[in-house]
Design a protein around this motif. Structure first.
Motif, PDB file in Angstrom:
ATOM      1  N   ALA A 109      59.696 -62.075 -29.061  1.00 25.53           N
ATOM      2  CA  ALA A 109      59.478 -61.072 -28.015  1.00 25.53           C
ATOM      3  C   ALA A 109      58.085 -61.275 -27.444  1.00 25.53           C
ATOM      4  O   ALA A 109      57.137 -61.516 -28.189  1.00 25.53           O
ATOM      5  CB  ALA A 109      59.608 -59.665 -28.586  1.00 25.53           C
ATOM      6  N   CYS A 110      57.964 -61.182 -26.123  1.00 26.23           N
ATOM      7  CA  CYS A 110      56.673 -61.394 -25.449  1.00 26.23           C
ATOM      8  C   CYS A 110      56.033 -60.049 -25.126  1.00 26.23           C
ATOM      9  O   CYS A 110      56.678 -59.179 -24.528  1.00 26.23           O
ATOM     10  CB  CYS A 110      56.905 -62.205 -24.173  1.00 26.23           C
ATOM     11  SG  CYS A 110      55.373 -62.600 -23.309  1.00 26.23           S
ATOM     12  N   ARG A 111      54.781 -59.871 -25.498  1.00 26.95           N
ATOM     13  CA  ARG A 111      54.035 -58.649 -25.203  1.00 26.95           C
ATOM     14  C   ARG A 111      52.647 -59.023 -24.698  1.00 26.95           C
ATOM     15  O   ARG A 111      52.077 -60.028 -25.150  1.00 26.95           O
ATOM     16  CB  ARG A 111      53.896 -57.784 -26.464  1.00 26.95           C
ATOM     17  CG  ARG A 111      55.232 -57.251 -27.017  1.00 26.95           C
ATOM     18  CD  ARG A 111      55.814 -56.181 -26.116  1.00 26.95           C
ATOM     19  NE  ARG A 111      57.059 -55.614 -26.586  1.00 26.95           N
ATOM     20  CZ  ARG A 111      58.271 -55.981 -26.150  1.00 26.95           C
ATOM     21  NH1 ARG A 111      58.395 -56.950 -25.247  1.00 26.95           N
ATOM     22  NH2 ARG A 111      59.353 -55.378 -26.592  1.00 26.95           N
ATOM     23  N   LEU A 112      52.086 -58.225 -23.784  1.00 31.14           N
ATOM     24  CA  LEU A 112      50.706 -58.447 -23.341  1.00 31.14           C
ATOM     25  C   LEU A 112      49.771 -57.781 -24.351  1.00 31.14           C
ATOM     26  O   LEU A 112      49.835 -56.565 -24.558  1.00 31.14           O
ATOM     27  CB  LEU A 112      50.484 -57.867 -21.942  1.00 31.14           C
ATOM     28  CG  LEU A 112      49.083 -58.106 -21.377  1.00 31.14           C
ATOM     29  CD1 LEU A 112      48.778 -59.597 -21.247  1.00 31.14           C
ATOM     30  CD2 LEU A 112      48.905 -57.426 -20.028  1.00 31.14           C
ATOM     31  N   ILE A 113      48.904 -58.576 -24.963  1.00 33.23           N
ATOM     32  CA  ILE A 113      48.114 -58.118 -26.112  1.00 33.23           C
ATOM     33  C   ILE A 113      46.614 -58.280 -25.840  1.00 33.23           C
ATOM     34  O   ILE A 113      46.174 -59.327 -25.350  1.00 33.23           O
ATOM     35  CB  ILE A 113      48.479 -58.946 -27.370  1.00 33.23           C
ATOM     36  CG1 ILE A 113      49.952 -58.744 -27.737  1.00 33.23           C
ATOM     37  CG2 ILE A 113      47.565 -58.590 -28.553  1.00 33.23           C
ATOM     38  CD1 ILE A 113      50.310 -57.362 -28.245  1.00 33.23           C
ATOM     39  N   GLY A 114      45.869 -57.250 -26.133  1.00 33.15           N
ATOM     40  CA  GLY A 114      44.424 -57.377 -26.256  1.00 33.15           C
ATOM     41  C   GLY A 114      44.098 -57.506 -27.725  1.00 33.15           C
ATOM     42  O   GLY A 114      44.611 -56.727 -28.532  1.00 33.15           O
ATOM     43  N   HIS A 115      43.298 -58.496 -28.095  1.00 28.76           N
ATOM     44  CA  HIS A 115      42.979 -58.643 -29.521  1.00 28.76           C
ATOM     45  C   HIS A 115      41.539 -59.094 -29.702  1.00 28.76           C
ATOM     46  O   HIS A 115      41.005 -59.867 -28.910  1.00 28.76           O
ATOM     47  CB  HIS A 115      43.949 -59.603 -30.217  1.00 28.76           C
ATOM     48  CG  HIS A 115      43.943 -61.011 -29.681  1.00 28.76           C
ATOM     49  ND1 HIS A 115      43.177 -62.006 -30.220  1.00 28.76           N
ATOM     50  CD2 HIS A 115      44.618 -61.570 -28.643  1.00 28.76           C
ATOM     51  CE1 HIS A 115      43.378 -63.136 -29.548  1.00 28.76           C
ATOM     52  NE2 HIS A 115      44.253 -62.902 -28.587  1.00 28.76           N
ATOM     53  N   ALA A 116      40.923 -58.588 -30.746  1.00 31.02           N
ATOM     54  CA  ALA A 116      39.555 -58.976 -31.097  1.00 31.02           C
ATOM     55  C   ALA A 116      39.457 -59.063 -32.605  1.00 31.02           C
ATOM     56  O   ALA A 116      40.176 -58.362 -33.326  1.00 31.02           O
ATOM     57  CB  ALA A 116      38.549 -57.962 -30.565  1.00 31.02           C
ATOM     58  N   GLU A 117      38.583 -59.925 -33.069  1.00 34.88           N
ATOM     59  CA  GLU A 117      38.454 -60.169 -34.497  1.00 34.88           C
ATOM     60  C   GLU A 117      36.989 -60.487 -34.790  1.00 34.88           C
ATOM     61  O   GLU A 117      36.304 -61.080 -33.959  1.00 34.88           O
ATOM     62  CB  GLU A 117      39.347 -61.361 -34.886  1.00 34.88           C
ATOM     63  CG  GLU A 117      39.511 -61.557 -36.375  1.00 34.88           C
ATOM     64  CD  GLU A 117      40.690 -62.498 -36.699  1.00 34.88           C
ATOM     65  OE1 GLU A 117      40.711 -63.025 -37.803  1.00 34.88           O
ATOM     66  OE2 GLU A 117      41.566 -62.693 -35.827  1.00 34.88           O
ATOM     67  N   ARG A 118      36.517 -60.070 -35.964  1.00 35.71           N
ATOM     68  CA  ARG A 118      35.176 -60.493 -36.383  1.00 35.71           C
ATOM     69  C   ARG A 118      35.313 -61.336 -37.628  1.00 35.71           C
ATOM     70  O   ARG A 118      35.938 -60.932 -38.603  1.00 35.71           O
ATOM     71  CB  ARG A 118      34.259 -59.308 -36.636  1.00 35.71           C
ATOM     72  CG  ARG A 118      32.827 -59.772 -36.963  1.00 35.71           C
ATOM     73  CD  ARG A 118      31.783 -58.718 -36.706  1.00 35.71           C
ATOM     74  NE  ARG A 118      31.931 -57.594 -37.622  1.00 35.71           N
ATOM     75  CZ  ARG A 118      31.078 -56.583 -37.677  1.00 35.71           C
ATOM     76  NH1 ARG A 118      30.040 -56.546 -36.851  1.00 35.71           N
ATOM     77  NH2 ARG A 118      31.265 -55.602 -38.520  1.00 35.71           N
ATOM     78  N   HIS A 119      34.722 -62.514 -37.586  1.00 34.28           N
ATOM     79  CA  HIS A 119      34.844 -63.472 -38.677  1.00 34.28           C
ATOM     80  C   HIS A 119      33.462 -64.069 -38.902  1.00 34.28           C
ATOM     81  O   HIS A 119      32.905 -64.690 -38.001  1.00 34.28           O
ATOM     82  CB  HIS A 119      35.856 -64.558 -38.282  1.00 34.28           C
ATOM     83  CG  HIS A 119      36.305 -65.405 -39.427  1.00 34.28           C
ATOM     84  ND1 HIS A 119      36.956 -64.889 -40.528  1.00 34.28           N
ATOM     85  CD2 HIS A 119      36.195 -66.737 -39.647  1.00 34.28           C
ATOM     86  CE1 HIS A 119      37.221 -65.863 -41.374  1.00 34.28           C
ATOM     87  NE2 HIS A 119      36.768 -66.994 -40.875  1.00 34.28           N
ATOM     88  N   PHE A 120      32.886 -63.831 -40.087  1.00 37.48           N
ATOM     89  CA  PHE A 120      31.522 -64.282 -40.388  1.00 37.48           C
ATOM     90  C   PHE A 120      30.551 -63.902 -39.268  1.00 37.48           C
ATOM     91  O   PHE A 120      29.743 -64.727 -38.825  1.00 37.48           O
ATOM     92  CB  PHE A 120      31.498 -65.798 -40.630  1.00 37.48           C
ATOM     93  CG  PHE A 120      32.217 -66.207 -41.884  1.00 37.48           C
ATOM     94  CD1 PHE A 120      31.807 -65.723 -43.124  1.00 37.48           C
ATOM     95  CD2 PHE A 120      33.312 -67.046 -41.835  1.00 37.48           C
ATOM     96  CE1 PHE A 120      32.471 -66.082 -44.291  1.00 37.48           C
ATOM     97  CE2 PHE A 120      33.982 -67.409 -42.998  1.00 37.48           C
ATOM     98  CZ  PHE A 120      33.561 -66.929 -44.231  1.00 37.48           C
ATOM     99  N   GLY A 121      30.651 -62.688 -38.775  1.00 35.88           N
ATOM    100  CA  GLY A 121      29.699 -62.194 -37.784  1.00 35.88           C
ATOM    101  C   GLY A 121      29.999 -62.574 -36.357  1.00 35.88           C
ATOM    102  O   GLY A 121      29.364 -62.062 -35.436  1.00 35.88           O
ATOM    103  N   THR A 122      30.965 -63.477 -36.136  1.00 30.36           N
ATOM    104  CA  THR A 122      31.308 -63.887 -34.780  1.00 30.36           C
ATOM    105  C   THR A 122      32.508 -63.082 -34.271  1.00 30.36           C
ATOM    106  O   THR A 122      33.516 -62.977 -34.966  1.00 30.36           O
ATOM    107  CB  THR A 122      31.671 -65.386 -34.748  1.00 30.36           C
ATOM    108  OG1 THR A 122      30.544 -66.121 -35.213  1.00 30.36           O
ATOM    109  CG2 THR A 122      32.037 -65.822 -33.332  1.00 30.36           C
TER     110      THR A 122
END
Lengths: 365, 365
Positions: free
Chosen positions: A229-242
Motif C-alpha cells: 500500500a502506498c502512503r505519503l509519509i513524513g519521517h524523521a530519525e535521530r541516529h548517533f546525534g544526526t
C-alpha cells in the motif's frame, strides 16, 4: 480565563461554536473579524490592537491562517504576556525560533497541538514522551487530502486526476492542491514534530520533499499485485546525534497499520527507546476536530500548562546521507525497479540525471 | 521535585532506572523496600511512615501493586498533601471514590496513566478529549496477554492451551493467568476509562465480563474462513445518558484496526461528538513502557498539572439492556450460530440456560 479569537473562518467559527456550547470556565471576550458579526456576545472588531489593549484577554487564539498579519499579532500578543494557541503550521515553521524565544522571554505558554494532526493529540503526546524518553523516530500519514487520493486510487481504482477531482468535489482538497499533494503540508507537520521530539530547530527547506502527483494507475496495480500500500509519509530519525528527515511516498506491507488508514485519516507514530512504538490515529483536519484540539490547548493552559512543548531549541542540520532505504522507481515507459538501499538524495539524483518523469517511493522496512 | 518510590519490583525498578538515567529536575529521595538495597543514593527503608514523615517528598509513586498496604499508604500520602502517581488499576478501581475524594479535599494531584495501557498516554489523552468534547464511546484491546494468545491461535494455528503456555514461557502470562484471560484486567482498565470519559463512578462488578478460555481451534478456523479476527475488547458507550459497558471477545473484519494488533499490543479508541474516532496503539505492559508513563505523570505534576483527570464523580449504574450486538455462539458439538441483535445479558442468559460450555463473541459493527 478570557480568550480573544483572531479570525472567524472555518476553524475560528468551529472553535467559537465548541466553546460556547459547553460550560468550560473559558470565556470569549473578543473576536477579530474583517466584517461585523451578528449575535456574538463579546467585542467584535477588525482592529487587533484594540483587542490587545482593551479586551483583557488571557489567551489569544490565532485562527487567521497565513503568515501576515498573524505573525505580527502573535508576536505582539506574546510581548504583552498573553498565552497564544494556534493551529497555523505554516507560521509555526516559518517563525519557530522567534516565537519560541518570545514565549520564553515573556514567561507565557504557546501551544499548537492542532497544527499537526488536526484533532489528534499528537504533539502533546509526543512532548509527553520526549520529556521522559529518548525519541528514536517520528513518522506518519500527516495529510488527509493525499491519503484520500491514494486510497481512492487503490480501493476504487481511480486514476490520480479523477481521485483529485473527487477530493475537490467533496471539499477534501483545495482548488490549488499543491501544498497537500506535493508534501509541503506534511513537511511543516514533520518539522514541528521533529523539533519537539528532539528539542531542535530544523528548516523546512532542508527537508527533501516528494509528492504523489506522478503516481499512475499502473503503479497502483504493481503495488497491489505485490501486497503493498502506498502512503505519503513524513519521517524523521535521530541516529548517533544526526537527524535525517524526508517527506516521500512510502510502500507498506498489508500488515502495517499505515496500510489500513483510509480516506482522510491521519496516523502519527513515535518510536522511543523505552516506550517502544506508539501510534495515534484520527481525523487530521476539519473545523470541529481541529477546533476541539485548539480548545483542549486552551483548557490545558487554564489548568496550569506552561511554556512551550520543549525547553530545548538547538539549531540542527538535516543530514540524510546515512539514512538508507530501498526505492521503487518507475521511469516512463519502463518496468519498475526496486533499488538497492539508497539515501533519499541518491535516489533523487539517480532519477533526475536520467530525465526522471516517472514515480518513486521508499519501501518501509 | 522530590519523589518517594514505594516498591522496587519490576515497575518500581524500571521507574528508578529511567529516572536516574536522565537529568529531569526530578529526584528520588526515598525508596520503600522490604529488603535493603545496595547502591541507592537515597533513604531506603521498609517503614512507610518514616518516608512520609522524614523524606520531604512532593510526589509518592506507588509501585507495590495489590490492595493493602498500598491503599493505606496512598490515603495517608494524600492526607499529608503529597501528590500520588500509581499504575495500580486494581487499587484505583476498588477505591476510586475514596481516592478521588481525598485528592480533591487535599488539593493535590492523583495520576494513574500507566494503569490503563501501560506505556500509552491513553488516560491523559482521553481526559484531554473529555474536557472539551462529548465522548460517545471508549473501547479497545486493553490486555496484552490475551491478545498474544489470540494472535498465536490465529496466525500460528496454536490451540488455546499451547498459546497460553507459550505466553507463560515468554513471561507474557502469569502462572495463574485468570485475571488476564478471564477479562478482569481489561475490566479494571475499562472502568477507569469509563469513569474518566464520562465523569462518573461505576463498579467493576456491574460490568459483564467474558474471557477467551473457551475458544477452540475450530472457532478460529471459522473466524478466518469468514475474514474475521477475534480480540478481547472492553467497551463502554453513553447513549441518552445511559452507560453500557462490557468485556467480551469481539469479531472484527480484516479492515478494522483491531484486527492488525498483534502479539502483546494494545489499542484503545475513543469516539467523540466533534473529534470523531481516535485510536492509540502501543505497548500495554512491561517495566520500561509502564515506568516511562509513570515518570511522564510525575513530569506533568512538576509542570503544574493538578487534581485528577476529571472533576465530576457521579455514581452511575451500568445498563446494557438497550445495547444490542449480534453474537457468534458455538455450543459444544453444534455448528456455530450468528444471532439476531441481543444485549450482552440476553446473549449470556440464552447460553446459560441451555448449559453453555461453548464460546461466544460479539460481532463488531
Amino acid at each position: 480565563m478570557n480568550i480573544a479569537l483572531l479570525g472567524f473562518g472555518t476553524v475560528g467559527r468551529g472553535f467559537y461554536e465548541l466553546l460556547t456550547e459547553r460550560p468550560l470556565s473559558l470565556n470569549i471576550c473578543a473576536v477579530l473579524a474583517r466584517r461585523p458579526l451578528e449575535g456574538l456576545n463579546c467585542m467584535v472588531t477588525s482592529d487587533f490592537y484594540k483587542i490587545l489593549n482593551e479586551a483583557d484577554a488571557d489567551i489569544i487564539v490565532e485562527a487567521m491562517g497565513g503568515l501576515e498579519p498573524a505573525h505580527e499579532y502573535i508576536c505582539a500578543a506574546l510581548r504583552a504576556k498573553k498565552h497564544v494557541v494556534t493551529a497555523n503550521k505554516q507560521l509555526m515553521c516559518a517563525y519557530y525560533d522567534e516565537l519560541t524565544a518570545l514565549t520564553r522571554e515573556n514567561g507565557v505558554s504557546l501551544r499548537c497541538t492542532a497544527a499537526a494532526g488536526g484533532g489528534i493529540p499528537w504533539l502533546s503526546s509526543l512532548a509527553r514522551a520526549a520529556s521522559v524518553d529518548a525519541i528514536i523516530s517520528v513518522s506518519g500519514i500527516m495529510n488527509g487530502t493525499s491519503n484520500y487520493i491514494l486510497d481512492a486510487m487503490s480501493r476504487r481504482s481511480m486514476d490520480y486526476a479523477a481521485a483529485l477531482s473527487d477530493a475537490q468535489r467533496l471539499g477534501y482538497a483545495e482548488a490549488d492542491p499543491t501544498a497537500d499533494v506535493c508534501g509541503l503540508d506534511t513537511r511543516r507537520k514533520l518539522v514541528l514534530s521533529t523539533n519537539i521530539a528532539y528539542g531542535v530547530s530544523i528548516s523546512e527547506s532542508d527537508v527533501p520533499c516528494f509528492g504523489i502527483a506522478n503516481i499512475t494507475a499502473e503503479d497502483m496495480r504493481f503495488f497491489e499485485g505485490n501486497g503493498l500500500a502506498c502512503r505519503l509519509i513524513g519521517h524523521a530519525e535521530r541516529h548517533f546525534g544526526t537527524i535525517s528527515a524526508a517527506v516521500e511516498p512510502m510502500l507498506f506491507g498489508a500488515d502495517a497499520g499505515e496500510a489500513r488508514v483510509y480516506e482522510c485519516g491521519n496516523m502519527m507514530s513515535l518510536c522511543a527507546a523505552h516506550m517502544g512504538r506508539q501510534s495515534f490515529l484520527g481525523a487530521g483536519a476539519g473545523a470541529y476536530p481541529t477546533g476541539s484540539n485548539v480548545l483542549a490547548d486552551c483548557r490545558a493552559i487554564a489548568e496550569g500548562c506552561s511554556a512551550f512543548y520543549t525547553d530545548s531549541f538547538t539549531r540542527a542540520q538535516v543530514d540524510n546521507s546515512r539514512a538508507y532505504q530501498r526505492y521503487y522507481i518507475r521511469k516512463q515507459g519502463c518496468a519498475p525497479v526496486i533499488t538497492a538501499p539508497l539515501s533519499v538524495e541518491q535516489a533523487h539524483v539517480m532519477c533526475r540525471v536520467e530525465g526522471f518523469n516517472g514515480f518513486m517511493a521508499a519501501i518501509a522496512e
